[in-house]
Each structure stands twice: as structure tokens, then as C-alpha cells.
Design a protein around this motif. Structure first.
Motif, PDB file in Angstrom:
ATOM      1  N   TRP A  69     -16.388  -1.344  41.213  1.00  0.00           N
ATOM      2  CA  TRP A  69     -15.863  -0.555  40.099  1.00  0.00           C
ATOM      3  C   TRP A  69     -15.650  -1.459  38.896  1.00  0.00           C
ATOM      4  O   TRP A  69     -15.180  -2.586  39.032  1.00  0.00           O
ATOM      5  CB  TRP A  69     -14.537   0.094  40.525  1.00  0.00           C
ATOM      6  CG  TRP A  69     -13.868   0.894  39.447  1.00  0.00           C
ATOM      7  CD1 TRP A  69     -14.446   1.804  38.617  1.00  0.00           C
ATOM      8  CD2 TRP A  69     -12.483   0.854  39.087  1.00  0.00           C
ATOM      9  NE1 TRP A  69     -13.512   2.351  37.768  1.00  0.00           N
ATOM     10  CE2 TRP A  69     -12.291   1.791  38.035  1.00  0.00           C
ATOM     11  CE3 TRP A  69     -11.374   0.152  39.562  1.00  0.00           C
ATOM     12  CZ2 TRP A  69     -11.050   2.019  37.443  1.00  0.00           C
ATOM     13  CZ3 TRP A  69     -10.136   0.380  38.975  1.00  0.00           C
ATOM     14  CH2 TRP A  69      -9.988   1.302  37.937  1.00  0.00           C
ATOM     15  N   CYS A  74     -10.793   2.691  32.695  1.00  0.00           N
ATOM     16  CA  CYS A  74     -10.202   4.019  32.777  1.00  0.00           C
ATOM     17  C   CYS A  74      -8.931   4.013  31.926  1.00  0.00           C
ATOM     18  O   CYS A  74      -8.311   2.966  31.795  1.00  0.00           O
ATOM     19  CB  CYS A  74      -9.867   4.371  34.225  1.00  0.00           C
ATOM     20  SG  CYS A  74      -9.555   6.125  34.536  1.00  0.00           S
ATOM     21  N   PHE A 130     -11.225   5.835  41.280  1.00  0.00           N
ATOM     22  CA  PHE A 130     -12.608   5.362  41.154  1.00  0.00           C
ATOM     23  C   PHE A 130     -12.832   4.079  41.940  1.00  0.00           C
ATOM     24  O   PHE A 130     -13.939   3.806  42.408  1.00  0.00           O
ATOM     25  CB  PHE A 130     -12.966   5.157  39.681  1.00  0.00           C
ATOM     26  CG  PHE A 130     -12.885   6.413  38.862  1.00  0.00           C
ATOM     27  CD1 PHE A 130     -13.810   7.436  39.048  1.00  0.00           C
ATOM     28  CD2 PHE A 130     -11.878   6.587  37.931  1.00  0.00           C
ATOM     29  CE1 PHE A 130     -13.730   8.611  38.301  1.00  0.00           C
ATOM     30  CE2 PHE A 130     -11.794   7.751  37.183  1.00  0.00           C
ATOM     31  CZ  PHE A 130     -12.720   8.773  37.374  1.00  0.00           C
ATOM     32  N   GLY A 163     -16.017   9.055  34.777  1.00  0.00           N
ATOM     33  CA  GLY A 163     -16.729   8.948  36.051  1.00  0.00           C
ATOM     34  C   GLY A 163     -16.549  10.113  36.993  1.00  0.00           C
ATOM     35  O   GLY A 163     -17.085  10.088  38.112  1.00  0.00           O
TER      36      GLY A 163
END
Length: 461
Positions: free
Chosen positions: A425, A429, A414, A184
Motif C-alpha cells: 500500500w 489517504c 487499504f 481506492g
């Protein structure tokens, strides 16, 4: 050898320089004269023959607006619009001679965009008042972003994105650029230096950390962008050797990214001048380039001057409170600051003093707290973003961070960006592999290099 160790321990050297100069840019249609102030680059210090050299850059204030050319683009990217479509690799190109296109955007509205020969001046012609269908194709990861202006989105930026070298204390990231983009990251920031006539990505000096050529790095990004046609990526180039912008044209063109370049309509661009992400995607102008020093948009309009389009909070900060003040360009009025994008520098450093030398190195020990989304944690990214939003009545456009994959939880940077953007979100990750070993090695290396630096400095002084 001891010189190399000390150089690797040096993160930056901060001094003040109040020298002022005057810059003049001349084009075929306009001449713009503005005042500029010379200031040291606090993350680009080198040591030569035992003396410290701190390069300085200039900031240009435009006193008039220049209309720029519209670039080289005449195509539109899409996988669903009708017209004469051709496919190149993983990219579908649509050309059209009609006067308008109908595009599904945002949370369901249907927008007609005037064609205008597919140049960079395309504008909204009309927007339906009643949503007719929900857009399922996200722009930069979120369908909500499609109809937002480029200047109305908070992006996570990777500080010194290419500097991913295990065991090297000058590294700023643990995962490579492809992982960064997959996770991202939508701004890639880096330093460039001239090495034997080629532009390399080097941290302070190519003797400290050399991540290879600019062309090779950008080629990887281009390959990713071809496979991800609904994404806009921003590049923030640090011009450490103050090369003319023409020096960057060749590696950018050879990487393939020139075919995706966004060319602004004018300089400087205010907040309201930027197009929506859907317009940039449809016109295949998805690679946005900024340069901190020496940009000349009348010569190379698509390499934009950073500091006439946005401002930054304190650079290479050592203050864990992360004040959200406008540091670069210096002397910017609040009125002007409110009409530009801005970047929040949130990469914490340690300051070490050796005799007359003041050294900055990345503070990896507090990385988890620094990248945390918790607004109640002192020094966290979440708290800084909230403070900046309150101070400037809008969130930062870019959150510049080190080791973006670390946080509370990992990838919490993020989560902060999603909060600023009022979206949710997905919690996914980070990267294709664990980087814990790299972080550990980098931290140990930092301590060893600082010790070696102390020994060297004492032997010199």
C-alpha cells in the motif's frame, strides 16, 4: 417529528422468518427452478402506524447453468495499442478487426488475447514464458492486478457509499463518491428505494436519509471512470423495495454506465469463470453490477444476482469478534462457498432494545479500532481478514466498511486489502478534505436521536 427522530435512530430490526418459496426463471432457451428461503433484510426496517414492518427477500439456488448473451460491446479501451483509435472526452477507444491483441500485463509477461469479435467470451490464447517488458500502467491501482482474475482480488467496499450527510446519524461515510474512488474504493454498495416513481438512494426510508437519485449518483461514477480507464468498479445494489431489474435499466443507461457494463458469460459464475482485469479493461467492460434481491439474469443479464455469485458473512454485525461464517445465502455448503466469491461485512453496530423493538445503529465510537489493520487488535479489520483467510483458504473478495477513511492509521482498510493481495500500500489517504467534524457531529446526533427514540417508544408503549 418524534416519529422522524425515532426512525433516524433506527439502524435495523432483526427478526427471523423461516418461510420458504419456489422461484422459476424462464428464458427463451432454459427454465431454471430452484428453492429459495425468505429472510428479513436486517438493514431495511420501517415503522408504519406504530407497527414494525420488516421486508424480506428470497435466495435462488440454480440447478442448472444458463449461457447468457454477450452484451453490447465491440470496442477496446487503450492508449497504446495500434489500430483505428478515436478519442471521446478523456477516453481513447480502439476498434480492431484482427484476430488477436498483444497486451503488456502484470510484472512483465506479454499475453495475446483472442479477439472473438471483442465479446465477453475472449480467452487467453498464449502467454510468453519470458518477461519482455514491465507494464507501467496499473489495473485498479496495481500493475500486479492486470493478469489476476476479477475473482482473485480483495477490494475495499464502501458500505452505503452515497450516504454522506453531515449531522445525519444514518450516514455511513464521511467522503463523497469521487473521493472514495480516488482513494481506492472499488466496490460501491448502497440501498435503493422507489420514491414517486424514481429510484432514490435512501437509508431504510427516504424520510430518514435521502441521498438523491440513483441516476445522479451513477453519473458521478461514470464521469470518474471516463477519466480513469484502467479501473474496474463494482456496484452492489440493495433492492429494498423488490423492484424488477428492468426498473434499474433506465437510470443506469442515462448515467452513461451502460457503455461500460460487464456482462457475464453465464449464470452462476464460479471463481474460475471470471476474466482478468486486463480483459475487462481492454473490452471496456469495467462496470460490474450486482443486485441482492429480484435479479433476473435471463431478462437483464448484466445486473447479476448477488447470492448465486457470492456469499456474505453476518450482515450488520454487533459482534466485535466478526465471525467469518457464511450467513447469506442461508444453508450454503462449504463446497459451494469455496467456489464463489465472498464479502466480509465489517461494519460494527450497537444494538439497543426499546420494549419489543430491537434497534441497530452504527458504532462510530470504535471506528478507529474497527478499521485498524493490526491483526492483534480485537475486532479489527486486519484480524477479521486474517481469520477469514485461514478459515476459507483464501482472502475475502470484498471488505465492506463504514467510514473507510478512519483507522489506525487513517485509511488502514487499504493496508489490509494490500496485505490480502500481497502488494504494498502506498499509504496515501484520504479524500480532498478532513471529515473529522462530520464524524463528531454524527456521533453526537446518534446519542440525541436515541434519546428521542426512547421518549417516543415509551409514549407508544
Amino acid at each position: 417529528m418524534r416519529w422522524s427522530l425515532l426512525a433516524l435512530a433506527v439502524g435495523a430490526l432483526a427478526k427471523d422468518n423461516d418461510e420458504t418459496t419456489t422461484d422459476t426463471i424462464t428464458s427463451a432457451s432454459s427454465t431454471i427452478t430452484g428453492s429459495s428461503a425468505s429472510l428479513n433484510w436486517s438493514d431495511a426496517s420501517t415503522i408504519t402506524n406504530g407497527s414494525v414492518y420488516v421486508p424480506s427477500g428470497t435466495y435462488l439456488t440454480y440447478t442448472s447453468v444458463v449461457t447468457l448473451g454477450n452484451g453490447d460491446h465491440s470496442t477496446v479501451v487503450s492508449s497504446s495499442l495500434s489500430g483505428n483509435a478515436t478519442t471521446t472526452g478523456n477516453q481513447t477507444i480502439l476498434t480492431t478487426s484482427s484476430n488477436s491483441l498483444t497486451v503488456l500485463v502484470g510484472s512483465g509477461g506479454t499475453t495475446t488475447i483472442s479477439n472473438n469479435s471483442m465479446n465477453a467470451t475472449a480467452t487467453h490464447a498464449s502467454t510468453s514464458s519470458t518477461p519482455t517488458q514491465t507494464n507501467t500502467t496499473p489495473c485498479n491501482g496495481y500493475s500486479e492486478f492486470c493478469m489476476r482474475n476479477y475473482s482473485n482480488i480483495t477490494n475495499v467496499a464502501a458500505h452505503n457509499s452515497p450516504f454522506v450527510v453531515p449531522g445525519n446519524a444514518a450516514s455511513n461515510q464521511a467522503l463523497g463518491v469521487t473521493d472514495q474512488l480516488n482513494d481506492g474504493i472499488r466496490m460501491l454498495q448502497f440501498q435503493t428505494h422507489n420514491k414517486s416513481g424514481e429510484i432514490h438512494l435512501c437509508h431504510t426510508s427516504c424520510d430518514i436519509l435521502d441521498a438523491g437519485t440513483l441516476e445522479a449518483y451513477l453519473t458521478k461514477v461514470y464521469q470518474w471512470m471516463l477519466k480513469n480507464p484502467y479501473n474496474v468498479v463494482t456496484f452492489m445494489m440493495g433492492n429494498g423495495d423488490y423492484l424488477p431489474p428492468s426498473a434499474f435499466v433506465d437510470p443506469i443507461e442515462k448515467s452513461g454506465l451502460k457503455s461500460l457494463i460487464y456482462t457475464p458469460t453465464k449464470v452462476p459464475m464460479t471463481l474460475d469463470d471470471w476474466p482478468t482485469l486486463s480483459e475487462m479493461i481492454l473490452h471496456n467492460q469495467r462496470a460490474v453490477f450486482f443486485m441482492d434481491y429480484q435479479a433476473n439474469e435471463t431478462a437483464v443479464p448484466w445486473i447479476m444476482d448477488e447470492f448465486s455469485q457470492m456469499w456474505e458473512t453476518p450482515f450488520s454485525p454487533t459482534n466485535p469478534a466478526f465471525p467469518c461464517t457464511a450467513q447469506r445465502p442461508p444453508g450454503l455448503s462449504r463446497k459451494d462457498a469455496l467456489n464463489r466469491m465472498y464479502m466480509a461485512n465489517h461494519n460494527l453496530n450497537l444494538q439497543l432494545n426499546f420494549g419489543s423493538l430491537s434497534l441497530l445503529i452504527p458504532n462510530t465510537a470504535d471506528m478507529v479500532e474497527t478499521n485498524s489493520a493490526d491483526v492483534n487488535t480485537s475486532g479489527s479489520l486486519g484480524k477479521m481478514a486474517a481469520n477469514c483467510t485461514a478459515k476459507w483458504d483464501r482472502p475475502p473478495n470484498f471488505l465492506l466498511v463504514d467510514y473507510y477513511n478512519y483507522g489506525k492509521p487513517n485509511g488502514s482498510v487499504f493496508e489490509v486489502a494490500a496485505e490480502m493481495n500481497n502488494v504494498t500500500w502506498n499509504g496515501k489517504c484520504c479524500g480532498s478534505k478532513s471529515a473529522a467534524a462530520h464524524m463528531s457531529v454524527a456521533s453526537v446526533s446518534t446519542m440525541a436521536l436515541v434519546a428521542a427514540g426512547v421518549q417516543f417508544v415509551l409514549s407508544v408503549f
